[in-house]
Each structure stands twice: as structure tokens, then as C-alpha cells.
Design a protein around this motif. Structure first.
Motif, mmCIF file in Angstrom:
data_model
loop_
_atom_site.group_PDB
_atom_site.id
_atom_site.type_symbol
_atom_site.label_atom_id
_atom_site.label_comp_id
_atom_site.label_asym_id
_atom_site.label_seq_id
_atom_site.Cartn_x
_atom_site.Cartn_y
_atom_site.Cartn_z
ATOM 1 N N UNK A 194 3.936 -9.417 -43.284
ATOM 2 C CA UNK A 194 2.840 -8.501 -43.606
ATOM 3 C C UNK A 194 2.120 -8.953 -44.876
ATOM 4 N N UNK A 195 0.804 -8.720 -44.885
ATOM 5 C CA UNK A 195 -0.002 -9.067 -46.062
ATOM 6 C C UNK A 195 -1.271 -8.212 -46.047
ATOM 7 N N UNK A 198 -1.964 -2.852 -43.026
ATOM 8 C CA UNK A 198 -1.747 -4.247 -43.397
ATOM 9 C C UNK A 198 -1.900 -5.142 -42.171
ATOM 10 N N UNK A 199 -2.244 -6.392 -42.407
ATOM 11 C CA UNK A 199 -2.270 -7.379 -41.324
ATOM 12 C C UNK A 199 -0.905 -8.053 -41.270
ATOM 13 N N UNK A 223 -6.826 -9.247 -49.879
ATOM 14 C CA UNK A 223 -6.450 -9.962 -51.101
ATOM 15 C C UNK A 223 -5.862 -11.347 -50.862
ATOM 16 N N UNK A 224 -5.542 -11.662 -49.587
ATOM 17 C CA UNK A 224 -4.997 -12.994 -49.332
ATOM 18 C C UNK A 224 -5.153 -13.361 -47.854
ATOM 19 N N UNK A 277 0.127 -3.456 -50.817
ATOM 20 C CA UNK A 277 -1.299 -3.261 -50.559
ATOM 21 C C UNK A 277 -2.094 -3.484 -51.847
ATOM 22 N N UNK A 278 -3.098 -4.322 -51.764
ATOM 23 C CA UNK A 278 -3.909 -4.623 -52.931
ATOM 24 C C UNK A 278 -3.364 -5.744 -53.793
ATOM 25 N N UNK A 279 -2.272 -6.383 -53.347
ATOM 26 C CA UNK A 279 -1.698 -7.514 -54.073
ATOM 27 C C UNK A 279 -1.696 -8.745 -53.175
ATOM 28 N N UNK A 280 -1.270 -9.884 -53.724
ATOM 29 C CA UNK A 280 -1.164 -11.094 -52.917
ATOM 30 C C UNK A 280 0.264 -11.293 -52.402
ATOM 31 N N UNK A 281 1.111 -10.287 -52.556
ATOM 32 C CA UNK A 281 2.494 -10.392 -52.081
ATOM 33 C C UNK A 281 2.570 -10.292 -50.560
ATOM 34 N N UNK A 282 3.680 -10.768 -50.017
ATOM 35 C CA UNK A 282 3.952 -10.653 -48.581
ATOM 36 C C UNK A 282 5.300 -9.969 -48.401
#
Length: 314
Positions: A178-179, A259-260, A183-184, A239-244
Motif C-alpha cells: 500500500x502507498x 490508498x493505492x 505522495x509517491x 496517508x500523506x507520506x512516502x511510506x509503504x
């Protein structure tokens, strides 16, 4: 003692003995039966007289079963299961039931199935309250089932179950990455996956997760930047970060729908779920009915199995 009539031992006494045996605690048994500790101790004394053995001895601050307890516990379990079986599933009438039905879940990814269960319960058992409990850490499952905190548990597959529990395959899910697409970009290579900042849900259990195990087999390790107390809050945080976050696909229908997601760049096994119950309710008409209701609403290969033909992993 020699003249004690063994047939004076009733089902309640056997249940109290088995609960003390499984929890190694008089106080915990008192909580289960909503009785004081002296009443539990008196009941155990009846068993001691009947079988001519102390059954439990002090061990530090707690108690431990004697050899005789270890021998008779499976027999007591069998007797209680047979007594429960006197009420066949066909004799159970959910329409007049008023007690709550409780299930423990390891992840909110299974909540869509629980909504389907609730709809049927509302129609067939209108006076029953449906309760969903968080099954975390997983090691608490046996305790929750033993103490009656839940009637059934859906657990991520365990290679070996405690001898007091039975199980059947409930279903499976696929792991995805998920990402936040705002943001990424999606992960396309293994190197991108390793270099990314990862968020995980900390369930408080022991041992490695499926993801850690798959990476370790390749000699790899990911960078965990954030640990969330729950699965749902993890989705909110990334959400809103570049984390996965590598989590079950089922979350995309509920908690992670904003999320995608993409496929992991490394082969990972599916997550398999088991439906688990305490053996003392093996023949219970109510428990059997509840088991079948859950299985009928499992969107998986486990949904068509007969809940009475359980499997106990070696």
C-alpha cells in the motif's frame, strides 16, 4: 474417601477443574464462572476427593497440575464434549438465544465478512449481540477461548495448535504493498522496496512476520520507520507520506480504501486463516451453528468445508 460416589461429580465440577487446569489459576477460573475463589477451591476439593489426588500443587506464586491431573484432563474434556453434544445443532434455536456471540479477529481485513455475519444474525438471532474482539497478540487466543472471552477465533494459520483447541481452514488473503499515490509512485523493483520507508502494525506477538520471513530467506531486511498499534491506524498514518505498508489485500475494501496498492516485488506466501474453537465446545449445537455461519460467509476456499470435520495440525 473410599465410599465416595464418583457419580456425585457433576458437569459444573468438571468444567471448573478443566478451567483451573488450563489456566493454572484459581483466580482466573473464579472470573470465568463469576464466583469467589473459595467456591472454586471448594469445587476442586470435591474433585480431589473423587480422584484421590491433590490435582494441583503450589509452584512459586501459582499452581501446577499433578501427574494425575495431566492424565485425567483429556478424559474430562471428552466427557464435557459428549455432554455438550447432547444438544445437536438441529436442536439449537437461534431465534430464542439471548447470549452474545463473540469472535476474535487478527485483522480488520476480515470485517466485510463480519458485516455479512451480522446481517444474518440480525435476522435469525434478533436477541443476540454480535461482538468482534481484537485478537492481539495471537498468543492470547488460547487464553481468550479458555476463559470464554470469545466463542470463536479467526487466526492467521499456526503450524501447531495447543491441544485444547480445534480448527478448520477459514480462508486466505494476498499481501500487497500500500502507498499514497499523491505522495509517491508504486514500487516496481526489489531495490525500491528495500530502500523505501516501511510502516508496520505492532501486534505485540513473538516471532517474525510473513514479510520478515520472506525477506530473510533472500538475505534481505527492510527499513521499518514506523510501528502502529493497530492495522487501521497504520493506514491512516502512511496517508500523506512516502511510506509503504505490506498488508492483506482485504484491507483495500475498508481501512485502506483511500490508498493505492501494487504487488510486492518479491514472492510472498498468501496469508491463510483458520477458524478456531475450544475443544469443550466441539459438540455444542450453538457453537456448531456459529461456526457454520462464519464459514458460510468466508470468501475463500475454506467456506465450503464441514465445520465438524476439523483439523488439528501436527
Amino acid at each position: 474417601m473410599d465410599n465416595f460416589d464418583i457419580f456425585r461429580i457433576d458437569g459444573h465440577t468438571l468444567r471448573v477443574f478443566l478451567t483451573v487446569f488450563e489456566t493454572c489459576s484459581v483466580s482466573r477460573a473464579a472470573e470465568v464462572f463469576d464466583l469467589n475463589q473459595s467456591t472454586i477451591s471448594h469445587t476442586i476439593d470435591k474433585m480431589r476427593v473423587a480422584v484421590r489426588d491433590p490435582l494441583f500443587v503450589k509452584s512459586g506464586r501459582g499452581i501446577t497440575p499433578t501427574e494425575k491431573s495431566m492424565i485425567i484432563a483429556p478424559q474430562v474434556q471428552s466427557i464435557l464434549s459428549a455432554l455438550e453434544g447432547l444438544v445437536a445443532v438441529g436442536d439449537y434455536n437461534p431465534a430464542i438465544d439471548t447470549l452474545p456471540m463473540r469472535v476474535g479477529l487478527p485483522t480488520p481485513a476480515l470485517m466485510p465478512q463480519m458485516k455479512s455475519v451480522y446481517d444474518i444474525l440480525s435476522a435469525k438471532a434478533p436477541n443476540v449481540q454480535f461482538q468482534v474482539h481484537r485478537l492481539a497478540p495471537r498468543e492470547r487466543m488460547q487464553e481468550m477461548l479458555t476463559l470464554g472471552e470469545i466463542d470463536l477465533a479467526i487466526s492467521i494459520n499456526m503450524t501447531k495448535l495447543p491441544p485444547t483447541l480445534n480448527s478448520i481452514r477459514f480462508g486466505r488473503d494476498t499481501l500487497v504493498v500500500y502507498y499514497d499515490p499523491k505522495t509517491r509512485d508504486p514500487i516496481t523493483t526489489l531495490q525500491e522496496y528495500i530502500d523505501a520507508r516501511h510502516g508496520v502494525a505492532g501486534y505485540g506477538g513473538k516471532g517474525k512476520s510473513v514479510v520478515e520471513t520472506a525477506l530473510a530467506e533472500q538475505g534481505l531486511q527492510r527499513d521499518i520507520s514506523f510501528t502502529s498499534p493497530t492495522t487501521s491506524t497504520l493506514g491512516q498514518f502512511i496517508t500523506g507520506t512516502d511510506m509503504i505498508a505490506t498488508m492483506p489485500l482485504g484491507l483495500s475494501r475498508e481501512s485502506y480504501r483511500n490508498l493505492a496498492h501494487c504487488a510486492p516485488p518479491i514472492e510472498m506466501p498468501d496469508i491463510t486463516y483458520d477458524l478456531v474453537w475450544h475443544r469443550r465446545f466441539e459438540g455444542s449445537g450453538r457453537n456448531l451453528w456459529f461456526r457454520q455461519l462464519l464459514l458460510d460467509n468466508a470468501t475463500s476456499d475454506g467456506a465450503t468445508q464441514d465445520p465438524s470435520s476439523f483439523t488439528v495440525p501436527d
